[in-house]
Write a protein that holds these residues in place. Structure first.
Motif, short mmCIF file in Angstrom:
data_model
loop_
_atom_site.label_atom_id
_atom_site.label_comp_id
_atom_site.label_asym_id
_atom_site.label_seq_id
_atom_site.Cartn_x
_atom_site.Cartn_y
_atom_site.Cartn_z
N SER A 28 -11.48 -10.06 -4.15
CA SER A 28 -11.68 -11.48 -4.40
C SER A 28 -10.82 -12.34 -3.48
CB SER A 28 -11.32 -11.82 -5.86
OG SER A 28 -11.41 -13.20 -6.09
N ALA A 29 -11.39 -13.48 -3.06
CA ALA A 29 -10.63 -14.47 -2.30
C ALA A 29 -9.58 -15.15 -3.18
CB ALA A 29 -11.58 -15.51 -1.72
N LEU A 30 -9.67 -14.94 -4.50
CA LEU A 30 -8.71 -15.53 -5.44
C LEU A 30 -7.59 -14.56 -5.81
CD1 LEU A 30 -11.32 -17.27 -7.77
CD2 LEU A 30 -9.96 -18.32 -5.96
N ALA A 31 -7.61 -13.36 -5.24
CA ALA A 31 -6.54 -12.39 -5.49
C ALA A 31 -5.32 -12.75 -4.65
CB ALA A 31 -7.03 -10.98 -5.14
N TYR A 32 -4.14 -12.33 -5.12
CA TYR A 32 -2.92 -12.73 -4.43
C TYR A 32 -2.86 -12.31 -2.96
CZ TYR A 32 -0.99 -8.00 -5.07
OH TYR A 32 -0.78 -6.64 -5.02
N PRO A 33 -3.43 -11.15 -2.55
CA PRO A 33 -3.36 -10.86 -1.11
C PRO A 33 -4.12 -11.89 -0.27
CG PRO A 33 -3.84 -8.86 -2.35
CD PRO A 33 -4.00 -10.01 -3.29
N SER A 34 -5.30 -12.29 -0.73
CA SER A 34 -6.07 -13.30 0.00
C SER A 34 -5.37 -14.65 -0.03
CB SER A 34 -7.47 -13.44 -0.61
OG SER A 34 -8.21 -12.26 -0.47
N LEU A 35 -4.81 -15.02 -1.17
CA LEU A 35 -4.10 -16.29 -1.28
C LEU A 35 -2.89 -16.31 -0.36
CD1 LEU A 35 -4.19 -16.79 -5.17
CD2 LEU A 35 -5.69 -17.85 -3.45
N TRP A 36 -2.15 -15.21 -0.32
CA TRP A 36 -0.96 -15.16 0.54
C TRP A 36 -1.37 -15.23 2.01
CZ3 TRP A 36 1.52 -12.90 4.53
CH2 TRP A 36 2.91 -13.09 4.62
N SER A 37 -2.39 -14.50 2.37
CA SER A 37 -2.86 -14.50 3.75
C SER A 37 -3.31 -15.90 4.18
CB SER A 37 -4.01 -13.50 3.92
OG SER A 37 -4.55 -13.56 5.22
N SER A 38 -4.01 -16.59 3.30
CA SER A 38 -4.51 -17.93 3.62
C SER A 38 -3.38 -18.94 3.77
CB SER A 38 -5.47 -18.41 2.53
OG SER A 38 -6.62 -17.58 2.47
N GLY A 90 -3.20 -15.89 -13.10
CA GLY A 90 -2.26 -14.79 -12.93
C GLY A 90 -1.98 -14.49 -11.48
N HIS A 91 -3.01 -14.54 -10.66
CA HIS A 91 -2.82 -14.29 -9.23
C HIS A 91 -2.13 -15.47 -8.55
CE1 HIS A 91 -4.87 -10.43 -8.51
NE2 HIS A 91 -5.55 -10.74 -9.59
N ALA A 92 -2.57 -16.69 -8.89
CA ALA A 92 -2.05 -17.87 -8.22
C ALA A 92 -0.66 -18.27 -8.70
CB ALA A 92 -3.01 -19.05 -8.41
N ASN A 93 -0.38 -18.09 -9.99
CA ASN A 93 0.88 -18.56 -10.58
C ASN A 93 1.85 -17.45 -10.91
OD1 ASN A 93 -0.27 -21.15 -10.51
ND2 ASN A 93 -1.15 -20.90 -12.56
N GLY A 94 1.35 -16.21 -10.94
CA GLY A 94 2.20 -15.07 -11.25
C GLY A 94 2.53 -14.26 -10.02
N TYR A 95 1.54 -13.53 -9.51
CA TYR A 95 1.79 -12.63 -8.39
C TYR A 95 2.12 -13.35 -7.09
CZ TYR A 95 0.57 -8.14 -10.57
OH TYR A 95 0.57 -6.99 -11.32
N LEU A 96 1.40 -14.44 -6.78
CA LEU A 96 1.61 -15.10 -5.49
C LEU A 96 3.02 -15.64 -5.32
CD1 LEU A 96 0.51 -16.08 -2.77
CD2 LEU A 96 -0.32 -18.14 -3.93
N PRO A 97 3.56 -16.41 -6.27
CA PRO A 97 4.94 -16.87 -6.12
C PRO A 97 5.95 -15.73 -6.05
CG PRO A 97 3.83 -18.13 -7.82
CD PRO A 97 2.93 -16.98 -7.48
N ALA A 98 5.68 -14.66 -6.81
CA ALA A 98 6.59 -13.52 -6.80
C ALA A 98 6.59 -12.85 -5.42
CB ALA A 98 6.19 -12.51 -7.87
N LEU A 99 5.41 -12.75 -4.79
CA LEU A 99 5.34 -12.19 -3.45
C LEU A 99 5.99 -13.12 -2.44
CD1 LEU A 99 4.35 -10.07 -1.45
CD2 LEU A 99 2.10 -11.18 -1.47
N ASP A 100 5.76 -14.42 -2.59
CA ASP A 100 6.40 -15.39 -1.70
C ASP A 100 7.93 -15.28 -1.77
OD1 ASP A 100 4.58 -16.83 -0.14
OD2 ASP A 100 3.96 -18.07 -1.82
#
Length: 270
Positions: free
Chosen positions: A68-78, A256-266
């Motif tokens: 999905s484009a809404l998964a944290y890997p895609s969000l981080w890449s974008s 969960g991807h946008a507010n959980g995983y993505l900030p944690a990866l950032d």
């Protein structure tokens, strides 16, 4: 004498211009390798928690992998200037699947790898199904069997997987994304006993994965803290309960991807 003076002045201007051109040329030459060295080449590996299963929006070309484009890997890449992005995470993947089908996306030039893997190796999908439709004791028995796998077989599988990732991408920063606890505390449609049993299993899984990531000198992102207060039955849940399609159940939703995983990866990639 006047002509000599003018000639000397002209020569000085030529020398100054030559010096400037040399400096500019040197700067340009230095900029090329610096830019190349700073380029981000990102590969996202793993299972459904990485692919984006649960977001409800999938790339048709990914088939049953549910990327999905809404998964944290895609969000981080974008959100970052990446030179390349290889998104090969796949719903249902085990460590064997990753080694056979995903590791080929890694290169010696890869600079960042994220990986979420291990839950399917211990049958966590079957466990949550049993806990949803079975008795408290059925749930406890299923979790006990999974925990035995976590203790006895998962560490070796993770070690083998992490070693393969390092071997294929020796210069990459590898970030291991951990799983969250599924349930929040408080009122819920699932019994307190089942929720406690499942959350305890998530703790064991997280501790085991964190330990093997540390042994491999990889960075571990704790999904439990990333999703704290936002489990199933929370006021603002970042994980789906039982939903349709059923395969989206018990997976991080879009928040969960946008507010959980993505900030944690950032937070760990800067």
């Amino acid at each position: 004498m006047f002509l000599t003076f003018r000639a000397e002045a002209a020569m000085r201007r030529v020398r100054v211009l030559a010096t400037l051109l040399t400096a500019v040329a040197a700067a340009l030459l230095l900029a090329v390798p610096a830019s190349a060295a700073g380029a981000i080449r990102y590969a996202a590996l793993g299972d459904s928690y990485a692919s984006g299963t649960g977001t409800g929006q999938y790339d048709p070309a990914s088939g049953s992998c549910n990327r999905s484009a809404l998964a944290y890997p895609s969000l981080w890449s974008s959100a970052h200037q990446v030179a390349s992005f290889s998104f090969v995470a796949c719903s249902g993947a085990t460590t064997d699947d990753l080694l056979a089908n995903q590791a080929s996306a890694l290169r010696t030039t890869t600079t960042l790898v994220t990986v979420s893997i291990g839950g399917n190796d211990v049958g966590f999908g079957d466990v949550v199904t049993t806990c949803t439709i079975g008795s408290d004791q059925d749930c406890a028995n299923a979790v006990q069997r999974a925990e035995t796998e976590v203790r006895n077989t998962l560490p070796g599988k993770l070690d083998r997987t992490y070693a393969a990732i390092h071997g294929a991408a020796p210069s990459a920063r590898v970030v291991v994304m951990g799983y969250p606890r599924l349930f929040a505390t408080g009122a819920c449609w699932l019994s307190a006993s089942k929720r406690t049993t499942l959350n305890d299993a998530a703790d064991l899984l997280a501790t085991t994965i964190a330990g093997r990531a540390a042994a491999a000198h990889f960075t571990f992102v704790d999904g439990r803290s990333a999703f704290a207060g936002h489990g199933i039955c929370a006021a603002s849940p970042w994980i789906n309960g039982v939903t349709w399609p059923v395969s989206d159940s018990y997976h991080p939703n879009r928040a969960g991807h946008a507010n959980g995983y993505l900030p944690a990866l950032d937070a760990v990639t800067g």
